[in-house]
Design a protein around this motif. Sequence first.
Motif, PDB file in Angstrom:
ATOM      1  N   TYR A  40     -84.729 -20.087 -44.334  1.00 53.45           N
ATOM      2  CA  TYR A  40     -86.114 -20.222 -43.859  1.00 53.45           C
ATOM      3  C   TYR A  40     -86.957 -20.756 -45.005  1.00 53.45           C
ATOM      4  O   TYR A  40     -86.930 -20.207 -46.109  1.00 53.45           O
ATOM      5  CB  TYR A  40     -86.679 -18.876 -43.420  1.00 53.45           C
ATOM      6  CG  TYR A  40     -86.183 -18.378 -42.080  1.00 53.45           C
ATOM      7  CD1 TYR A  40     -85.679 -19.243 -41.126  1.00 53.45           C
ATOM      8  CD2 TYR A  40     -86.248 -17.022 -41.754  1.00 53.45           C
ATOM      9  CE1 TYR A  40     -85.233 -18.790 -39.898  1.00 53.45           C
ATOM     10  CE2 TYR A  40     -85.807 -16.546 -40.520  1.00 53.45           C
ATOM     11  CZ  TYR A  40     -85.297 -17.441 -39.605  1.00 53.45           C
ATOM     12  OH  TYR A  40     -84.859 -16.990 -38.393  1.00 53.45           O
ATOM     13  N   VAL A  41     -87.706 -21.793 -44.730  1.00 56.51           N
ATOM     14  CA  VAL A  41     -88.623 -22.321 -45.754  1.00 56.51           C
ATOM     15  C   VAL A  41     -90.045 -21.910 -45.366  1.00 56.51           C
ATOM     16  O   VAL A  41     -90.554 -22.324 -44.326  1.00 56.51           O
ATOM     17  CB  VAL A  41     -88.518 -23.859 -45.865  1.00 56.51           C
ATOM     18  CG1 VAL A  41     -89.478 -24.378 -46.947  1.00 56.51           C
ATOM     19  CG2 VAL A  41     -87.106 -24.279 -46.184  1.00 56.51           C
TER      20      VAL A  41
ATOM     21  N   LEU B 119     -88.898 -31.154 -50.776  1.00 57.15           N
ATOM     22  CA  LEU B 119     -88.234 -30.166 -49.916  1.00 57.15           C
ATOM     23  C   LEU B 119     -87.870 -30.792 -48.571  1.00 57.15           C
ATOM     24  O   LEU B 119     -86.812 -30.510 -48.004  1.00 57.15           O
ATOM     25  CB  LEU B 119     -89.146 -28.960 -49.675  1.00 57.15           C
ATOM     26  CG  LEU B 119     -89.159 -27.859 -50.727  1.00 57.15           C
ATOM     27  CD1 LEU B 119     -90.010 -26.694 -50.248  1.00 57.15           C
ATOM     28  CD2 LEU B 119     -87.749 -27.364 -51.034  1.00 57.15           C
TER      29      LEU B 119
ATOM     30  N   LEU C  55     -86.752 -19.403 -48.669  1.00 53.82           N
ATOM     31  CA  LEU C  55     -87.313 -20.152 -49.799  1.00 53.82           C
ATOM     32  C   LEU C  55     -88.830 -20.046 -49.648  1.00 53.82           C
ATOM     33  O   LEU C  55     -89.408 -20.620 -48.721  1.00 53.82           O
ATOM     34  CB  LEU C  55     -86.860 -21.616 -49.772  1.00 53.82           C
ATOM     35  CG  LEU C  55     -87.418 -22.494 -50.893  1.00 53.82           C
ATOM     36  CD1 LEU C  55     -87.044 -21.959 -52.276  1.00 53.82           C
ATOM     37  CD2 LEU C  55     -86.917 -23.927 -50.765  1.00 53.82           C
TER      38      LEU C  55
ATOM     39  N   LEU D  91     -86.336 -18.259 -54.316  1.00 52.05           N
ATOM     40  CA  LEU D  91     -85.249 -18.222 -53.343  1.00 52.05           C
ATOM     41  C   LEU D  91     -84.843 -16.762 -53.226  1.00 52.05           C
ATOM     42  O   LEU D  91     -84.480 -16.125 -54.224  1.00 52.05           O
ATOM     43  CB  LEU D  91     -84.073 -19.093 -53.815  1.00 52.05           C
ATOM     44  CG  LEU D  91     -82.879 -19.156 -52.854  1.00 52.05           C
ATOM     45  CD1 LEU D  91     -83.269 -19.815 -51.517  1.00 52.05           C
ATOM     46  CD2 LEU D  91     -81.721 -19.940 -53.476  1.00 52.05           C
TER      47      LEU D  91
ATOM     48  N   THR E  29     -93.528 -30.572 -51.798  1.00 49.99           N
ATOM     49  CA  THR E  29     -93.320 -30.423 -50.354  1.00 49.99           C
ATOM     50  C   THR E  29     -92.518 -31.608 -49.809  1.00 49.99           C
ATOM     51  O   THR E  29     -91.608 -31.433 -48.984  1.00 49.99           O
ATOM     52  CB  THR E  29     -94.687 -30.324 -49.634  1.00 49.99           C
ATOM     53  OG1 THR E  29     -95.417 -29.250 -50.221  1.00 49.99           O
ATOM     54  CG2 THR E  29     -94.524 -30.084 -48.144  1.00 49.99           C
TER      55      THR E  29
ATOM     56  N   TYR F  90     -92.477 -20.773 -50.913  1.00 48.50           N
ATOM     57  CA  TYR F  90     -93.139 -21.776 -51.756  1.00 48.50           C
ATOM     58  C   TYR F  90     -94.650 -21.589 -51.650  1.00 48.50           C
ATOM     59  O   TYR F  90     -95.224 -21.799 -50.582  1.00 48.50           O
ATOM     60  CB  TYR F  90     -92.715 -23.173 -51.270  1.00 48.50           C
ATOM     61  CG  TYR F  90     -93.154 -24.335 -52.133  1.00 48.50           C
ATOM     62  CD1 TYR F  90     -93.311 -24.217 -53.501  1.00 48.50           C
ATOM     63  CD2 TYR F  90     -93.378 -25.596 -51.570  1.00 48.50           C
ATOM     64  CE1 TYR F  90     -93.702 -25.286 -54.285  1.00 48.50           C
ATOM     65  CE2 TYR F  90     -93.755 -26.686 -52.351  1.00 48.50           C
ATOM     66  CZ  TYR F  90     -93.920 -26.520 -53.699  1.00 48.50           C
ATOM     67  OH  TYR F  90     -94.298 -27.573 -54.489  1.00 48.50           O
TER      68      TYR F  90
ATOM     69  N   TYR G 274     -92.177 -21.022 -56.636  1.00 49.65           N
ATOM     70  CA  TYR G 274     -91.244 -20.849 -55.522  1.00 49.65           C
ATOM     71  C   TYR G 274     -90.181 -19.825 -55.863  1.00 49.65           C
ATOM     72  O   TYR G 274     -89.841 -19.623 -57.034  1.00 49.65           O
ATOM     73  CB  TYR G 274     -90.623 -22.190 -55.103  1.00 49.65           C
ATOM     74  CG  TYR G 274     -89.795 -22.864 -56.161  1.00 49.65           C
ATOM     75  CD1 TYR G 274     -90.365 -23.755 -57.065  1.00 49.65           C
ATOM     76  CD2 TYR G 274     -88.417 -22.618 -56.265  1.00 49.65           C
ATOM     77  CE1 TYR G 274     -89.608 -24.368 -58.038  1.00 49.65           C
ATOM     78  CE2 TYR G 274     -87.658 -23.243 -57.241  1.00 49.65           C
ATOM     79  CZ  TYR G 274     -88.259 -24.112 -58.120  1.00 49.65           C
ATOM     80  OH  TYR G 274     -87.502 -24.724 -59.087  1.00 49.65           O
TER      81      TYR G 274
ATOM     82  N   LEU H 165     -81.067 -27.390 -46.117  1.00 48.88           N
ATOM     83  CA  LEU H 165     -81.686 -26.069 -45.927  1.00 48.88           C
ATOM     84  C   LEU H 165     -81.357 -25.515 -44.538  1.00 48.88           C
ATOM     85  O   LEU H 165     -81.065 -24.331 -44.380  1.00 48.88           O
ATOM     86  CB  LEU H 165     -83.209 -26.186 -46.111  1.00 48.88           C
ATOM     87  CG  LEU H 165     -83.671 -26.571 -47.521  1.00 48.88           C
ATOM     88  CD1 LEU H 165     -85.103 -27.080 -47.516  1.00 48.88           C
ATOM     89  CD2 LEU H 165     -83.551 -25.379 -48.472  1.00 48.88           C
TER      90      LEU H 165
ATOM     91  N   PHE I 256     -90.519 -26.142 -41.295  1.00 50.23           N
ATOM     92  CA  PHE I 256     -91.193 -25.262 -42.260  1.00 50.23           C
ATOM     93  C   PHE I 256     -92.078 -24.243 -41.545  1.00 50.23           C
ATOM     94  O   PHE I 256     -92.773 -24.575 -40.589  1.00 50.23           O
ATOM     95  CB  PHE I 256     -92.062 -26.074 -43.231  1.00 50.23           C
ATOM     96  CG  PHE I 256     -91.285 -26.992 -44.150  1.00 50.23           C
ATOM     97  CD1 PHE I 256     -89.900 -26.972 -44.197  1.00 50.23           C
ATOM     98  CD2 PHE I 256     -91.947 -27.880 -44.978  1.00 50.23           C
ATOM     99  CE1 PHE I 256     -89.193 -27.811 -45.039  1.00 50.23           C
ATOM    100  CE2 PHE I 256     -91.253 -28.731 -45.834  1.00 50.23           C
ATOM    101  CZ  PHE I 256     -89.872 -28.700 -45.862  1.00 50.23           C
TER     102      PHE I 256
END
Lengths: 165, 182
Positions: free
Chosen positions: B96-97, B83, B65, B152, B80, B67, B150, B90, B128
């Motif tokens: 993975y963010v 999330l 993901l 995905l 944020t 962002y 963002y 997640l 993150f």
Amino acid sequence: MGLGYIPYAVKLTLSNPRGLAIFIASTLLLGLTYTWLFMNSAVGYLLFRGLYVVYIASVSLILSVITGLSLAINILAYGGLRGRGKLSIPVIAISLLPSACCTSLIPTLIALLGGATLAITTTGKIQGVLGVYDPVFVALATSLALVSLYLASRDVARGCCRVVK
Amino acid sequence: MKVSRLTVALVLLVISAVILYITLTGLDRGSSIGIGVGDIAPNLEFTLSNGSVVYLSDFKGHYVLLYLVATWCPDCALGTAILARYVGLLESKSIYVIVLEQYDDLGYNGPSITSFVKYYAGNASTYFITGEASLEMTKVYNPSLQLEVYYLISPSGKILYSGTGLADTYPELIQLIEHINS
């Protein structure tokens, strides 16, 4: 009479059914607009985090009531936004500035004028100030709204214009 | 005559409100944000907060993901924080963010991306991955210059979903993530 002008003019205006109707309509309209725009831009989140909703509700209420009173007094006294009523326009414009922090309109305009790279490195210089210092703009708008209300009330109390009976 | 003046004033107020709304918010949500769903995510470089330069392809084989934010933007801070609320989901989907500050923070010197994520994501910030996007990456992934975008991305590098205004649009993203088989 000093600040005593305000309660006098407010009482005079709200005791008139038309004045009351103008006050309620404009306050509701402004309040909903402020809330809608501020919520869309998460105004106040940087400073207040989870309490930003309370901040937005308070600011919207304060600004809309003061501006609504000022508009009602002016419309009733002058029959429009002449005289002191003109101050309501900058009040509304300044109070809406914080919500402009998060619009893509500004970078789009800069991109049209100077290309994407310039927009990327310039947009924050405008929008960053609006986003970070939103309480300053809100305070400025509130102060100006109070001045507008005071001046309109003073004019009405001094009988300069078509005072409502 | 008096009534008509009042009507004109109210109509003007309503029109102003509508114009302001469309101007200030409408343009943000509906416009194209860059790479389309179904396209392969361009393999561009960015700098992690520890200083190492990596490519998006380094995360191939995992859901990502991505962002992109500006650290002075209230909407990005709220996004944020949202999330962070879903970090459990997640993590359970092994996504993975990656939260990246856009190039030069879009021209305004906000806080560092590390402190931004730490402050608004709280304890979830450790999950993150943070860093800074290159100019090229900012241009390619955010050509319409939103303050936040963002994406995905699937393990094969395909864009599964993209959006802007995470604080408003996250329910659809979360719904999609819930259907991912980890």
